[in-house]
Structure formats: structure tokens, C-alpha cells
Design a protein around this motif. Structure first.
Motif, mmCIF file in Angstrom:
data_model
loop_
_atom_site.group_PDB
_atom_site.id
_atom_site.type_symbol
_atom_site.label_atom_id
_atom_site.label_comp_id
_atom_site.label_asym_id
_atom_site.label_seq_id
_atom_site.Cartn_x
_atom_site.Cartn_y
_atom_site.Cartn_z
ATOM 1 N N ARG A 49 -28.689 -19.990 -51.082
ATOM 2 C CA ARG A 49 -28.789 -20.099 -49.631
ATOM 3 C C ARG A 49 -27.735 -19.245 -48.948
ATOM 4 N N ARG A 55 -24.693 -25.815 -47.601
ATOM 5 C CA ARG A 55 -26.132 -25.554 -47.418
ATOM 6 C C ARG A 55 -26.843 -25.536 -48.774
ATOM 7 N N ASP A 58 -27.270 -29.057 -49.919
ATOM 8 C CA ASP A 58 -28.401 -29.747 -49.290
ATOM 9 C C ASP A 58 -29.682 -29.471 -50.063
#
Ligand code: M6R
Length: 607
Positions: A49, A55, A58
Motif C-alpha cells: 500500500r 495502511r 489495515d
């Protein structure tokens, strides 16, 4: 400029968590994107990402892959913007080869053209992506993965640390040339990383790899060879840093923690090296006479280390040795005279700054003796120079250099005294007083940390239009460093000037909205005071950084950031601590990303 990591374990489920921990510990090397590739039986599964590691986390929270072996990367962009596609790992056309890379493949354009002509398709703008495609070519021609890896790296020019996995084996292949790579040994499990803190949570047993080493790692076994496949033996060393050292230790930011670590760091820097009672200096590898053949000294460095180098040159000049400091990136253009009686000192916290390494290599090629003054044992500068002096400040994670500046200046004071004694045959007049002041530094810094009013001052001037810093002689570099730190983490306009230069131009910028921070040492203070009055006459508020003894200064200043009374040559370290705190609080009040300021990275490994 990037961080790479690999984790090599058996077929358990641990790799993802350990790779993520490693990436978080490496985020100071770049934070434009993050990614990892995991092997769980078959081919590598890639997750990546754009943006910070949170991020990537996630993404992995939804679909955590199993697997005991993988590679990871945190990126600071050099080729192509920060996007998902440009994030590492990069793969070949089949997706069976995954690679992470730190550095620059200089001939990637021509390699890419050749691969495209052979039908390869590329998904990113990066130089890195040619690597898995080159491996793919070799595999298609029947090479085994190790041979394919070796043949591929033979074709790369530039600087790199690379790690690769394939669908075929439970093995990581890695190598380095010009970019850092270390191996962590954790029983039968292993790590590869750009820097030791990446895996300190898991092991403190480290093998420092040399340029050209190719390492083949599988569970319970690793082999290190030359590019030609000849076995080489590298020692496993136990590092003294513990994971707590590499964490924030209860502070809001690494920078604040590192500012507060300065008393301990300075004690380490000084330990066993100076005896104020006798005036003796004992620098491990440099007994008396080590520098007897030196005619002149040149310092090469960047940023904060350059400012420390300026102080270093001043120490030497004062001791009777011709010395000059160059911005490393300007060294090639300056072309100063160099011969075998020239000592070129690279001052570099990381030991990996490309501009500094390049200047040192140039000096070496011209026949000069080279010396690295660095914080990182096993760094490229330490290994490539003829000698190294370690500043012993401990790991510094915040992008803004703080404790390492203090430890650099102290190391350079000791080195300067050693060199000056060897060259001139005598001791500088006030050597004992200076050593005394150096040995008092840890306690003096602690006093500043205990009583500083830097936050109040930062608050008072938080709406200013610009911030100016002035100093004369030994503290001109401190004025420059104060301004660098301020702009670096607050994003506010800040400039540092030689105090006497104010009236030659910068005074035009001075208004009631531009506070002037003036650094005093107890030497030549009247002249700096004259410069302060020039600024005040234009309505500028003045903050003096001075000791209580400098009463005349306090009379004129609107605010005083007080430092303990000390030797004028050493006062700059103390003044700089106050300015570090000022910058920190100014940035904190503005809610800046203090440890990772925009557009910057801790270690700049490209020229
Ligand atoms: O690792 P180095 O000392 O060679 O790094 C040099 C500069 O990049 C570094 O000092 C930089 O200026 C700091 N981030 C400033 O706080």
C-alpha cells in the motif's frame, strides 16, 4: 532510501507479525509506501500500500496470510511517485519471483528496454522492477534460483541491497552493494534488514555483511559467499542495544526521547577517552603519534553532521592544524588539494549518506587517509575508510539529528586534540580546562533538561513570520544547526547567520515579527551583542542563549534560554540543546510529524 527486511523461519504462522514489527522499526528510512510478500507453501503472496505502514496493516487485518518466510519493504521514493504500484515487493510476469530493494539500479533504463523487447510487461515506474524480470529470464533458461539471482545482480550497476524469494524454494537470497544489509540470527530463524533495530525485538545477534556478499538463508542454515560463490566467514556479534533503546521509552516522540538521552549518550562518548586530571586523551585505535604524518585535515559531511564538522575544523585550527569543512555534495566541485598527508574525515551519523561516501571515496582515490566519525559500527563509511572513530550515541530513530550532534562534537573535540598534539608536538594551552568542560557536559545537559523554558518561549513566538539564529566563531555552526532543526520539523521559515553578517544583507528581513535567537559563549560576546542591538533597533524580539554569568546579555534580551557556565568551546553543545528543545516544542505546538518530517528521511542513500 528505503528499508528492507526478510524473516526466515519454518512453516509456522509468525512471519507477518514479525515483518510488520520490523517495518515499523525501519519506517524512519522511508514512509511513502510499505509492502510484504509471504510464502505459504506455494508462490509469494504480495500485499502493499501507498502511505504509512498502518495502511498496510489495515489490509492485512482483513486477510492475514499464514507463512514463516517473507520479505518486506518501506519506501522513500526515488523513481516514480508514492503509489500502490510503485510500492515494493515487485514481481516478475508470472508472480513467482518477489523482490525488495534499497538503492538505485542505475542501468535500469537499458535493462527495461531489453526486457520489454523480450515481451516482459512492467507495472511500476521503479528501477527495482527489472530485477524480478531478469531473474525470470534466467529461470526460464533453466537456471536454479541461486544461479538466477547471482547472474541478475552481476548485471546491475548502482547501489543496492536486495532480497528475493521465489515459488520454488523456502529460501531467501540477498546481497548488498553500496546499501546496508545485516543478518540477524535467532536460533534457527533469521532476519535480514537494512538496520539492526528492525529485528532487535527478536534477537541481538548480528552478522554485518560486506559489500558483494551474497547470502542464502533458509530455516536452520545460512551461507555467505562472494559474488563468485566462494564461502566467506563473517562473525556473529551481539549488539548492546536492547529493544527498549529502539522504542520511544514513554516519550511522545523519538526526538524528545533522544534529546533526553543526551547525558547518557555523552557519557558513553566520553567513557575512558579523556582524563581531565592529567589532560590525557585515549582514543582506542589512535594512540599518541597516530596522526604525526598529517599536514592538513578536511571534513566532509551533510546537514547536521556538516555543522558538527564546522565545529571540528575550528577545534583543529585553534590547535594549529590547517582544517576545512566541506559540504560532501560540493566536495567534488571544490577539488581542494589532497595528498597522502591529508586526513579526510567523514562525519556521518548513519555512515550511509551517499554524498559523504562519495566524497570519502574521492579522497581515498586521491591518496588521502580517510577516517569515518560515525555512530554505526559496521556501516559502509566505517568499513570503507582507513579508520573509524565511533561516537557511541546509540540508535537515533527521529529524522532530526539531536543526540548524535552532541556526541559528534565531543568526539571531534577529542579527535582534534589528539591530531593537534601529534602534528604540533604540544598540547593546546587550555587543554585541561576544555577536557574538564567536556567531562562536565552530561551533568550540564541534564540541568538544561530539568529547567528549560524552551516551551514557553516557543509558545510566545509561535505566530512569528520567520525565525533567525545568529552566532559567532565556535557557535556560528550552532546558529546554522538551530535554524536547520527549526525548519526541518516545524516547516517554518528559519535561517542561521554568522552574527556579523546580519548587517550585510539579512537585516533587511528583520522586523518585529521575526525573533532573533542569539547564541553567546563568553568569548567575543560584545560584538554579538552589537549585532543583537542592530536587530532590536528594527523592532525584532531577541532571545539570548547564554549563561547566567553573561549579565550584560540578559539586560538586552527579551528572553534568555539559560545554559550552565562552561568553557567557550563547549558552550555550543549546551546552547544547541536549548535550540533542539525550542524546535521540538515549536513543532509540537504546530502538531507537526516531528519524527518523520515531510519530504525527509533519516538516512539519505542517494546523491
Ligand atoms: O547520517 P548522516 O549524519 O550522514 O546524515 C546527514 C544528514 O542527512 C543529517 O544530518 C540531516 O541533516 C538531519 N536529518 C538533520 O536533522
Amino acid at each position: 532510501m528505503c528499508g528492507i527486511i526478510a524473516r526466515i523461519g519454518g512453516d509456522d504462522d509468525g512471519a507477518v507479525d514479525e515483518l510488520l514489527t520490523g517495518l515499523e522499526n525501519l519506517e524512519y528510512r522511508g514512509y511513502d509506501s510499505a509492502g510484504l510478500a509471504i510464502k505459504n507453501g506455494g508462490g509469494p503472496e504480495v500485499f502493499k500500500r501507498e502511505g504509512k505502514i498502518s495502511r498496510l496493516k489495515d489490509v492485512l487485518a482483513d486477510e492475514t496470510p499464514d507463512g514463516g518466510l517473507g520479505i518486506g519493504h518501506t519506501r522513500w521514493s526515488t523513481h516514480g511517485p508514492p503509489t500502490d504500484a510503485n510500492a515494493h515487493p515487485h514481481t516478475d510476469c508470472t508472480g513467482d519471483v518477489a523482490v525488495v530493494h534499497n538503492g538505485i539500479v542505475e542501468n535500469y533504463d537499458e535493462l527495461k528496454a531489453e526486457l520489454r523487447a523480450d515481451g516482459h510487461e512492467f507495472e511500476s515506474d521503479t528501477d527495482t522492477e527489472v530485477i524480478p524480470h531478469l531473474v525470470e529470464e534466467e529461470l526460464a533458461e533453466g537456471a536454479d534460483p541461486e544461479t538466477a539471482f547471482r547472474r541478475t545482480i552481476e548485471r546491475l550497476s548502482g547501489s543496492y541491497a536486495v532480497a528475493m524469494i521465489t515459488d520454488r524454494e523456502h529460501v531467501v537470497y540477498a546481497t548488498r552493494r553500496g546499501s546496508p544489509l545485516v543478518l540477524g540470527v535467532d536460533g534457527g530463524d533469521y532476519f535480514l534488514a537494512s538496520d539492526v533495530p528492525a529485528f532487535l525485538d527478536f534477537t541481538d545477534d548480528v552478522v554485518y555483511l560486506d559489500d558483494g556478499d551474497v547470502v542464502v538463508v533458509e530455516p536452520d542454515d545460512y551461507r555467505i559467499t562472494t559474488p563468485d560463490g566462494e564461502a566467506v566467514d563473517r562473525t556473529v556479534r551481539t549488539v548492546e542495544w536492547d529493544p527498549e533503546d529502539a522504542g520511544k521509552g514513554g516519550y511522545d516522540h523519538y526526538m524528545l526521547k533522544e534529546i533526553h538521552e543526551q547525558p547518557a549518550a555523552l557519557r558513553q562518548t566520553l567513557r575512558g577517552r579523556a582524563d581531565p586530571a592529567t589532560g590525557d586523551i585515549r582514543l582506542e585505535d589512535f594512540p599518541a603519534g597516530s596522526f604525526a604524518d598529517v599536514d592538513r585535515v578536511q571534513f566532509v559531511a551533510c546537514g547536521t553532521s556538516y555543522h558538527a564538522g564546522l565545529v571540528g575544523a575550528q577545534f583543529l585550527s585553534d590547535g594549529g592544524v590547517p582544517a576545512r569543512t566541506f559540504l560532501a555534495s560540493e566536495y567534488a566541485t571544490a577539488q581542494p588539494p589532497v595528498d597522502e598527508r591529508t586526513l579526510v574525515v567523514g562525519v556521518t551519523q548513519s555512515g550511509e549518506t551517499a554524498d559523504t561516501l562519495s566524497a570519502l571515496r574521492r579522497a581515498n582515490a586521491s591518496g588521502a587517509a580517510t577516517l569515518a566519525v560515525t555512530n554505526v559500527v559496521g556501516s559502509t563509511a566505517a568499513r570503507e575508510c582507513d579508520d573509524a572513530l565511533f561516537i557511541r550515541a546509540g540508535p537515533e530513530i527521529g529524522v532530526a539529528a539531536t543526540k548524535t550532534f552532541s556526541s559528534q562534537v565531543v568526539s571531534l573535540a577529542l579527535l582534534g586534540e589528539r591530531v593537534a598534539r601529534d602534528v604540533t608536538g604540544g598540547r593546546s594551552e587550555d587543554a585541561r580546562e576544555r577536557l574538564e568542560a567536556l567531562s562536565e557536559l552530561p551533568g550540564h545537559v541534564q540541568q538544561i533538561l530539568d529547567y528549560t523554558s524552551a516551551r514557553r518561549v516557543a509558545e510566545k513566538y509561535r505566530d512569528a513570520e520567520a525565525y533567525f539564529f545568529i552566532g559567532r566563531g565556535a557557535v556560528r555552526p550552532v546558529a546554522l544547526e538551530g535554524a536547520l532543526k527549526f525548519k526541518e520539523i516545524s516547516y517554518e521559515h528559519a535561517e542561521g547567520f554568522a552574527a556579523g553578517e546580519l548587517k550585510h544583507g539579512p537585516l533587511a528581513l528583520v522586523t518585529p515579527e521575526t525573533p532573533v535567537f542569539a547564541v553567546f559563549t563568553g568569548r567575543n560576546d560584545e560584538k554579538t551583542l552589537g549585532n543583537v542591538k542592530e536587530a532590536q533597533a528594527r523592532g525584532a524580539p531577541v532571545v539570548a542563549v547564554a549563561s547566567r554569568e553573561q549579565e550584560a546579555v540578559a539586560q538586552y534580551a527579551d528572553e534568555v534560554l539559560t545554559i550552565p557556565d562552561t568553557h567557550p568551546d563547549v558552550a555550543g553543545v549546551l546552547a544547541n540543546v536549548q535550540l533542539q528543545l525550542l524546535s521540538y516544542h515549536a513543532a509540537d505546538l504546530l502538531d507537526r510529524a516531528i519524527d518523520k518530517p515531510r519530504n525527509l528521511a533519516k538516512s539519505v542513500t542517494v546523491e
